[in-house]
Enzyme design. Sequence first.
Site, mmCIF file in Angstrom:
data_model
loop_
_atom_site.group_PDB
_atom_site.id
_atom_site.type_symbol
_atom_site.label_atom_id
_atom_site.label_comp_id
_atom_site.label_asym_id
_atom_site.label_seq_id
_atom_site.Cartn_x
_atom_site.Cartn_y
_atom_site.Cartn_z
ATOM 1 N N ARG A 46 0.734 -1.174 -0.328
ATOM 2 C CA ARG A 46 0.005 -0.072 0.085
ATOM 3 C C ARG A 46 0.795 1.318 0.107
ATOM 4 O O ARG A 46 2.003 1.249 0.257
ATOM 5 C CB ARG A 46 -0.888 -0.110 1.209
ATOM 6 C CG ARG A 46 -0.207 -0.218 2.397
ATOM 7 C CD ARG A 46 -0.263 0.598 3.818
ATOM 8 N NE ARG A 46 -0.452 1.796 3.585
ATOM 9 C CZ ARG A 46 0.793 2.643 3.749
ATOM 10 N NH1 ARG A 46 2.120 2.152 3.900
ATOM 11 N NH2 ARG A 46 0.525 4.018 3.688
ATOM 12 N N GLY A 47 0.193 2.266 -0.027
ATOM 13 C CA GLY A 47 0.821 3.569 -0.318
ATOM 14 C C GLY A 47 0.909 4.144 -1.634
ATOM 15 O O GLY A 47 1.476 3.501 -2.575
ATOM 16 N N ALA A 48 0.638 5.461 -2.024
ATOM 17 C CA ALA A 48 0.449 5.664 -3.338
ATOM 18 C C ALA A 48 1.622 5.586 -4.025
ATOM 19 O O ALA A 48 1.504 4.970 -5.120
ATOM 20 C CB ALA A 48 0.120 7.355 -3.425
ATOM 21 N N ARG A 89 -7.871 -0.477 -6.579
ATOM 22 C CA ARG A 89 -7.861 0.792 -5.547
ATOM 23 C C ARG A 89 -8.020 1.866 -6.541
ATOM 24 O O ARG A 89 -7.149 2.484 -6.932
ATOM 25 C CB ARG A 89 -6.631 0.794 -4.788
ATOM 26 C CG ARG A 89 -6.240 -0.546 -3.937
ATOM 27 C CD ARG A 89 -6.017 -0.519 -2.463
ATOM 28 N NE ARG A 89 -6.487 0.509 -1.773
ATOM 29 C CZ ARG A 89 -6.148 1.364 -0.816
ATOM 30 N NH1 ARG A 89 -4.905 0.965 -0.499
ATOM 31 N NH2 ARG A 89 -6.850 2.025 0.064
ATOM 32 N N GLN A 196 -2.826 2.142 9.966
ATOM 33 C CA GLN A 196 -1.483 2.489 9.364
ATOM 34 C C GLN A 196 -0.342 3.395 10.178
ATOM 35 O O GLN A 196 0.699 3.072 10.071
ATOM 36 C CB GLN A 196 -1.719 2.869 7.931
ATOM 37 C CG GLN A 196 -2.170 2.032 6.875
ATOM 38 C CD GLN A 196 -3.756 2.414 6.898
ATOM 39 O OE1 GLN A 196 -4.410 2.884 7.901
ATOM 40 N NE2 GLN A 196 -4.296 1.860 5.494
ATOM 41 N N ASP A 237 -2.888 10.780 -2.243
ATOM 42 C CA ASP A 237 -3.249 9.575 -3.081
ATOM 43 C C ASP A 237 -3.458 9.952 -4.370
ATOM 44 O O ASP A 237 -3.294 9.409 -5.568
ATOM 45 C CB ASP A 237 -4.217 8.574 -2.618
ATOM 46 C CG ASP A 237 -3.983 7.782 -1.373
ATOM 47 O OD1 ASP A 237 -3.685 8.510 -0.347
ATOM 48 O OD2 ASP A 237 -3.488 6.829 -1.602
ATOM 49 N N ASN A 247 -6.684 11.676 0.146
ATOM 50 C CA ASN A 247 -5.581 11.253 0.741
ATOM 51 C C ASN A 247 -6.193 10.398 2.043
ATOM 52 O O ASN A 247 -7.709 10.517 1.896
ATOM 53 C CB ASN A 247 -4.582 12.212 1.447
ATOM 54 C CG ASN A 247 -3.535 11.418 2.346
ATOM 55 O OD1 ASN A 247 -2.886 10.610 1.490
ATOM 56 N ND2 ASN A 247 -3.218 11.834 3.523
ATOM 57 N N LYS A 248 -5.603 9.384 2.622
ATOM 58 C CA LYS A 248 -6.185 8.614 3.665
ATOM 59 C C LYS A 248 -7.373 9.405 4.517
ATOM 60 O O LYS A 248 -7.489 10.703 4.859
ATOM 61 C CB LYS A 248 -5.304 8.165 4.668
ATOM 62 C CG LYS A 248 -5.823 7.259 5.623
ATOM 63 C CD LYS A 248 -6.456 6.025 5.383
ATOM 64 C CE LYS A 248 -5.460 5.203 4.385
ATOM 65 N NZ LYS A 248 -6.399 4.535 3.421
#
Lengths: 347, 347
Positions: A46-48, A89, A196, A237, A247-248
């Site tokens: 995960r993580g852009a 995603r 996270q 993101d 973003n998150k």
Amino acid sequence: MEIRTIAWVNNKIRIIDQTKLPQGIKYLDIKDLKTLWIAIKELKVRGAPVLGAAAALGSFVGIRYSRAASFNRFMQELEKVAKYIGSSRPTARNLFWGLERVKKIALDNKGKPIRIIKSMILKEAQAIIQDDRVSCRKIGSYGARLVKDADVILTICNAGILATIDYGTALGVIYRAHQQRKNIKVYACETRPLLQGARLTTWELQKRGLDVTLICDSMAATLMRSGKIDKVITGADRIAANGDSANKIGTYNLAVLSRYHKIPFYVAAPASSFDLSIKSGQGITIEERDPREITELFFKKPIAVSGVKVFNPAFDVTDQGLISAFITDKGIIKPPYKKNIQKTFSK
Amino acid sequence: MEIRTIAWVNNKIRIIDQTKLPQGIKYLDIKDLKTLWIAIKELKVRGAPVLGAAAALGSFVGIRYSRAASFNRFMQELEKVAKYIGSSRPTARNLFWGLERVKKIALDNKGKPIRIIKSMILKEAQAIIQDDRVSCRKIGSYGARLVKDADVILTICNAGILATIDYGTALGVIYRAHQQRKNIKVYACETRPLLQGARLTTWELQKRGLDVTLICDSMAATLMRSGKIDKVITGADRIAANGDSANKIGTYNLAVLSRYHKIPFYVAAPASSFDLSIKSGQGITIEERDPREITELFFKKPIAVSGVKVFNPAFDVTDQGLISAFITDKGIIKPPYKKNIQKTFSK
């Protein structure tokens, strides 16, 4: 500490299984597309920024055994693979950016034998990995100029080593400032529902010797009012042409709180997270995830009444007006964003 | 559904063990002071109003076997019991209010035999229980006037049946509006770290047939921006003379977000939660709790890196300026609060 969030090892995609952190580092070697898709969906990877590399390596894994005899047929297969990866995603801009880079390489080399195109795709995926390492360090350097000695920085989710190849965007800024011997402290929002911040950010900051304190997301307001927070730095993101940033989930919350408490709010992201095809945040698709992420902690013991309705957006969008500046690999971008984002990325 | 959060049954304090919800109702019969203290500390019994009753019943349990021969000696013992109970949760105003009511009964009946004073203390504790039932219904009636048909209401933590005897403060308003056939919907913040919103509020709202949707605390901002929330109603643990209100951590967060999104923000609480001896929120002691509430989900599997620093305030303080009105058992209180709170409670 040498950590590589994603790498191409022995003809497989090697990732750190991030759902196993902070208990320990467990690597997964992925050799087929479906396993990768599930790993992305379940946030094992995960993580852009890292998703750009995952998408590109995944494209190679998806077409490496292709028996397409013509370029057109090969491209159809590649498109199908890309569509499948993209369905994992939808909000993550870098995922699609990685897929586009791969497709472009194929199209640019249309005349070449397909086995050569395949190897160029793999090379492109590896270039994405290398580019990310460079771009994160640039973000770190530009961003560290904004960080003063003794600053206390609040962040959310994980925009660090584990969201990139080996350095980070928001945390890259922190790492760089730390390397410059600025005596900084970090507060990490735990980042419900998948934690996270608690699981990943505290883990990597502690490993790197940073002073980190964990809070629940709902405690940020109290912390800000106490005067303890000098700046907020988050990742992104997907960033629209006007600067609205997905973003998150919880990031927009922090942005509003930062404005109220007059605390600078920065978004750190590489060029590949900017999506100039989207005018504003309204155009950004927000992924909604499994309600059990909220009602069951890691899908185990129920923590809410059975059958309760749940709203579980994985991301939120922060109005560009709430963002003090973007920290990118092309430099700091200040308002007016529409103009300055355009200027920065059309160079 | 007949639920009594706390009651005096067979010479014991019977409570619903709220740490076992939403899995099921498990009663605990408590006959000694230490068990009660632990039950309060561990939130087996919780919620500002119910703690008033718990403190008063606890006082009786603490002195019922007293062999004090003089009133002074008896009062010393009672003071000691009160001090011990008060040490369990320093922020909860009602806890101290319950202790004060008991002490007052003892002092007012100084001349009577000690066995009579003991029985009057028990009677006073039972009166507190009865008073709470009445006061919550008054809060419900006053508050329901503010609720329109089709309103969507956001709340945090649990200010319902389980925080009172059998009705609730913030949720009392919702129950009353629901009884008036107003077609309302509720969003419940899960309320990290101990998830009272997820575990308790969704449970009791669903039992009462309300339409409830659960969110993580960090999702409130996005929900507000979407225009889905008409008002926010929360409880309070202690309200200062100027209207600054301590409540579950995350409440101040919601108040700031409400102001930014122009959504009315109401605090529902009985007179017993107002502490006119404290000028402003700065005078309110905020309980800090065990870091493991954040780093370990229900003290089980670790969810953060070992040894990480944690900031875990159980409450925050909402500036009076962010509160649209107080909904009390004495009516709605509007600004200016310093004047109007004084006027309401000195009647």
